[in-house]
Design a protein around this motif. Sequence first.
Motif, mmCIF file in Angstrom:
data_model
loop_
_atom_site.group_PDB
_atom_site.id
_atom_site.type_symbol
_atom_site.label_atom_id
_atom_site.label_comp_id
_atom_site.label_asym_id
_atom_site.label_seq_id
_atom_site.Cartn_x
_atom_site.Cartn_y
_atom_site.Cartn_z
ATOM 1 N N LYS A 291 48.968 39.080 -48.722
ATOM 2 C CA LYS A 291 47.954 39.036 -48.456
ATOM 3 C C LYS A 291 47.702 39.524 -46.886
ATOM 4 C CE LYS A 291 45.746 37.416 -52.039
ATOM 5 N NZ LYS A 291 44.681 38.072 -52.888
ATOM 6 N N ALA B 73 50.957 45.746 -50.215
ATOM 7 C CA ALA B 73 51.091 45.664 -51.543
ATOM 8 C C ALA B 73 51.738 44.453 -52.071
ATOM 9 C CB ALA B 73 51.999 46.914 -51.807
ATOM 10 N N GLU C 82 41.424 51.315 -48.819
ATOM 11 C CA GLU C 82 40.792 52.657 -49.253
ATOM 12 C C GLU C 82 41.507 54.006 -48.834
ATOM 13 O OE1 GLU C 82 36.366 51.009 -49.706
ATOM 14 O OE2 GLU C 82 36.923 52.044 -47.724
ATOM 15 N N ASP D 100 43.919 42.113 -49.627
ATOM 16 C CA ASP D 100 44.807 42.568 -50.391
ATOM 17 C C ASP D 100 44.950 43.866 -50.781
ATOM 18 O OD1 ASP D 100 43.222 43.038 -52.723
ATOM 19 O OD2 ASP D 100 43.607 40.800 -53.476
ATOM 20 N N ILE D 101 45.736 44.314 -51.305
ATOM 21 C CA ILE D 101 45.894 45.940 -51.795
ATOM 22 C C ILE D 101 44.648 46.548 -52.394
ATOM 23 C CG2 ILE D 101 47.164 45.496 -54.016
ATOM 24 C CD1 ILE D 101 48.056 48.220 -51.392
ATOM 25 N N ASP D 102 43.904 45.671 -53.323
ATOM 26 C CA ASP D 102 42.763 46.352 -53.658
ATOM 27 C C ASP D 102 41.590 46.640 -52.996
ATOM 28 O OD1 ASP D 102 43.880 46.047 -56.241
ATOM 29 O OD2 ASP D 102 43.350 44.202 -56.557
ATOM 30 N N ASP D 103 41.854 46.044 -51.547
ATOM 31 C CA ASP D 103 40.663 46.143 -50.622
ATOM 32 C C ASP D 103 41.193 47.553 -49.753
ATOM 33 O OD1 ASP D 103 39.177 43.838 -51.305
ATOM 34 O OD2 ASP D 103 41.014 42.761 -50.304
#
Length: 322
Positions: free
Chosen positions: A291, A288, A181, A176-179
């Motif tokens: 998934k 964002a 970088e 997801d967006i948290d992954d």
Amino acid sequence: MRITNGMMNNNQLYNINNNKTYMDQLNNQMSTQKKINNPSDDPIVAVRSLRLRSSLSEITQYYSKNVPDAVSWVETTGTAIDTAKDLLSSMKSQYTSGANDTNTVEDRETILDELKALSDQLYATGNSANEDRYLFTGYRTGVSLTFTEEDMTDRTSEAADTDHPFVYKGITEIFDIDDVESYSFMKRVVTDADITDLSSSTTDETTVDHVYDEVYRLRLAYDNIDTSSEGGTFSANFSGGASITITEVTDDADIPATDGKLDNPMAIYLNTSTGNLVFGSVIRSKTASEKLTITYDKSEWQVGDLKPEHYFKCTEKGKKNT
């Protein structure tokens, strides 16, 4: 009805005999310490006795086998966790030492070698077992956490391709967006001369084609992914997927980029060597709201690599005819 003396004598003898029978039963119970010797003596007591015997057997099993086994499992797990904690502390010390600007190149290489050794020990700790059952592999207690020398040796004899004993198809990772970088890379190898030039106030960093504007990456769990030329497949599933192109590269220098940006904002570049997925802001915006599912194949495995079945949906097809 006429009661004769004979009838009275017979009744008396009958009752005396019944009392003797009952006395014999009590004597048997006292001498054998059993209330019944045959189920027919008292069916209800016989059923209760069988139930109590079964319960006693279960309690004995827990007491004599299960409890010591659980204690052994907990103690072995605690030892492994303490070992892992010590290894991570040693790693932290190496990181702290490596951050010292006075270190020479040789010093840093030594630190790197020590970190690799600590990493190998950490993964080896993940293969800790208690009575042939692995501690850290969930319900797959019969499968080691990482590939071992024994795994490679055992599989070679029954592998479809002896150069690739294990072949995993469809390893599926979900991001997801948290992954995502931010990412920057060099378009070509930086030489000593480039570093000298960059130290000059008259040289801009774009001299070595530094790509960094609106460039992002996802890091797959593994490197050395199978390429399409090797029979491997790769897919990325999310909205607008039809307009997304997926391009395999073996080096970041092969990713088309100009003036610090990717040339194709609708492309995902899979660096099969590093396991990096490199893309622009357009594709990042798609992660964002949903998934992002990545599926790929891998047949290049080394001793110490984590086995993907513990973490991802996948299919192992390395054996002959299976």
